[in-house]
Write a protein that holds these residues in place. Structure first.
Motif, PDB file in Angstrom:
ATOM      1  N   UNK A   1       0.833  -1.210   0.000  1.00  0.00           N
ATOM      2  CA  UNK A   1       0.000   0.000   0.000  1.00  0.00           C
ATOM      3  C   UNK A   1       0.865   1.257   0.000  1.00  0.00           C
ATOM      4  N   UNK A   2       1.984   1.217   0.719  1.00  0.00           N
ATOM      5  CA  UNK A   2       2.897   2.371   0.731  1.00  0.00           C
ATOM      6  C   UNK A   2       3.526   2.546  -0.649  1.00  0.00           C
ATOM      7  N   UNK A   3       3.893   1.439  -1.282  1.00  0.00           N
ATOM      8  CA  UNK A   3       4.454   1.486  -2.632  1.00  0.00           C
ATOM      9  C   UNK A   3       3.424   2.081  -3.595  1.00  0.00           C
ATOM     10  N   UNK A   4       2.195   1.590  -3.519  1.00  0.00           N
ATOM     11  CA  UNK A   4       1.152   2.100  -4.404  1.00  0.00           C
ATOM     12  C   UNK A   4       0.901   3.581  -4.162  1.00  0.00           C
ATOM     13  N   UNK A   5       0.959   4.000  -2.914  1.00  0.00           N
ATOM     14  CA  UNK A   5       0.747   5.419  -2.611  1.00  0.00           C
ATOM     15  C   UNK A   5       1.805   6.267  -3.298  1.00  0.00           C
ATOM     16  N   UNK A   6       3.021   5.763  -3.363  1.00  0.00           N
ATOM     17  CA  UNK A   6       4.098   6.495  -4.035  1.00  0.00           C
ATOM     18  C   UNK A   6       3.956   6.456  -5.554  1.00  0.00           C
ATOM     19  N   UNK A   7       3.354   5.385  -6.093  1.00  0.00           N
ATOM     20  CA  UNK A   7       3.291   5.173  -7.550  1.00  0.00           C
ATOM     21  C   UNK A   7       2.043   5.743  -8.217  1.00  0.00           C
ATOM     22  N   UNK A   8       0.918   5.613  -7.560  1.00  0.00           N
ATOM     23  CA  UNK A   8      -0.340   6.023  -8.185  1.00  0.00           C
ATOM     24  C   UNK A   8      -0.489   7.541  -8.162  1.00  0.00           C
ATOM     25  N   UNK A   9      -0.992   8.110  -9.256  1.00  0.00           N
ATOM     26  CA  UNK A   9      -1.225   9.561  -9.260  1.00  0.00           C
ATOM     27  C   UNK A   9      -2.354   9.919  -8.300  1.00  0.00           C
ATOM     28  N   UNK A  10      -2.237  11.057  -7.672  1.00  0.00           N
ATOM     29  CA  UNK A  10      -3.291  11.547  -6.772  1.00  0.00           C
ATOM     30  C   UNK A  10      -3.641  10.549  -5.676  1.00  0.00           C
ATOM     31  N   UNK A  11      -2.634   9.882  -5.120  1.00  0.00           N
ATOM     32  CA  UNK A  11      -2.883   8.915  -4.050  1.00  0.00           C
ATOM     33  C   UNK A  11      -2.611   9.544  -2.689  1.00  0.00           C
TER      34      UNK A  11
ATOM     35  N   UNK B   1       3.242  -5.827  -7.465  1.00  0.00           N
ATOM     36  CA  UNK B   1       2.937  -5.313  -8.807  1.00  0.00           C
ATOM     37  C   UNK B   1       1.766  -6.060  -9.438  1.00  0.00           C
ATOM     38  N   UNK B   2       1.622  -7.380  -9.120  1.00  0.00           N
ATOM     39  CA  UNK B   2       0.514  -8.160  -9.675  1.00  0.00           C
ATOM     40  C   UNK B   2      -0.837  -7.595  -9.243  1.00  0.00           C
TER      41      UNK B   2
ATOM     42  N   UNK C   1      -6.591  -3.858  -9.668  1.00  0.00           N
ATOM     43  CA  UNK C   1      -7.034  -2.463  -9.663  1.00  0.00           C
ATOM     44  C   UNK C   1      -7.515  -2.051 -11.053  1.00  0.00           C
ATOM     45  N   UNK C   2      -6.770  -2.429 -12.090  1.00  0.00           N
ATOM     46  CA  UNK C   2      -7.164  -2.059 -13.455  1.00  0.00           C
ATOM     47  C   UNK C   2      -8.451  -2.772 -13.859  1.00  0.00           C
ATOM     48  N   UNK C   3      -8.617  -4.007 -13.393  1.00  0.00           N
ATOM     49  CA  UNK C   3      -9.861  -4.739 -13.667  1.00  0.00           C
ATOM     50  C   UNK C   3     -11.050  -3.994 -13.054  1.00  0.00           C
ATOM     51  N   UNK C   4     -10.880  -3.522 -11.824  1.00  0.00           N
ATOM     52  CA  UNK C   4     -11.935  -2.741 -11.169  1.00  0.00           C
ATOM     53  C   UNK C   4     -12.203  -1.459 -11.951  1.00  0.00           C
ATOM     54  N   UNK C   5     -11.158  -0.792 -12.384  1.00  0.00           N
ATOM     55  CA  UNK C   5     -11.337   0.462 -13.116  1.00  0.00           C
ATOM     56  C   UNK C   5     -12.081   0.227 -14.432  1.00  0.00           C
ATOM     57  N   UNK C   6     -11.784  -0.874 -15.111  1.00  0.00           N
ATOM     58  CA  UNK C   6     -12.507  -1.186 -16.349  1.00  0.00           C
ATOM     59  C   UNK C   6     -13.989  -1.440 -16.046  1.00  0.00           C
ATOM     60  N   UNK C   7     -14.262  -2.122 -14.941  1.00  0.00           N
ATOM     61  CA  UNK C   7     -15.645  -2.368 -14.534  1.00  0.00           C
ATOM     62  C   UNK C   7     -16.366  -1.040 -14.282  1.00  0.00           C
TER      63      UNK C   7
END
Length: 192
Positions: free
Chosen positions: A22-32, A171-172, A177-183
């Motif tokens: 979650x910390x990694x994603x916070x650093x990677x995702x825009x506007x997190x 990373x997997x 997350x992308x599957x949810x976003x497509x939904x």
């Protein structure tokens, strides 16, 4: 997504350390941004819900909630009592390794989050669980997903999907997350 999105990271009990995905994603995702809690060690449901309420209220763009463990239970409780204007700011929720706070082996400090809210979530959701998670059995995690009206993915042998189970950057997890976003995108196109 066409519109700008925010990501609200909701860690579980004791927060998510620097090496947690979650910390990694916070650093990677825009506007997190992370929903910070006053007390990560002694969680109090009303305080955790209030912190999420405040974070959603401060959003400048629609958001996806990215919750882990006790954070998932917090999302369900919050959604059951949040106001409609706040709920409308949330486009969806990725709920990873929800903690079964009703299980007999649950730590005493987490039992205040029981009973688990079983109402359908008012936004698209995806539960990602494991078949060997000590915090929730596979049947229990799948039942929670069903109760919440969420899609479910059951992974094999990945534990609690945290640092202790070897999930640092995870990373997997972005595929979920992308599957949810497509939904979410498909649902929004249908509503146009």
């Amino acid at each position: 997504m066409r519109r700008s999105l925010s990501y609200l990271i909701l860690p579980g009990w004791r927060g998510s350390p620097e090496e947690h995905w979650q910390s990694h994603w916070q650093r990677c995702l825009p506007n997190a941004a992370r929903v910070e809690q006053e007390d990560w060690e002694r969680p109090e449901p009303s305080n955790w819900i209030a912190a999420l309420d405040k974070a959603v209220g401060a959003l400048q763009t629609p958001a996806i909630l990215v919750a882990h463990s006790l954070g998932c239970i917090t999302v369900a409780r919050w959604a059951a009592q949040a106001t409609r204007p706040l709920l409308e700011r949330v486009r969806g929720a990725l709920l990873v390794a929800p903690a079964d706070v009703e299980r007999p082996t649950c730590h005493e400090l987490l039992r205040g989050f029981a009973p688990i809210v079983r109402e359908p979530l008012p936004f698209p959701s995806l539960v990602v669980a494991s078949d060997n998670d000590p915090a929730a059995s596979a049947p229990r995690a799948l039942q929670l997903a069903q109760d919440w009206g969420a899609h479910a993915t059951l992974l094999s042998g990945v534990g609690h999907i945290n640092v202790d189970s070897g999930h640092h950057q995870w990373e997997q997890g972005f595929a979920h997350l992308y599957r949810l976003q497509r939904q979410i995108e498909r649902l929004e196109r249908r509503c146009l």
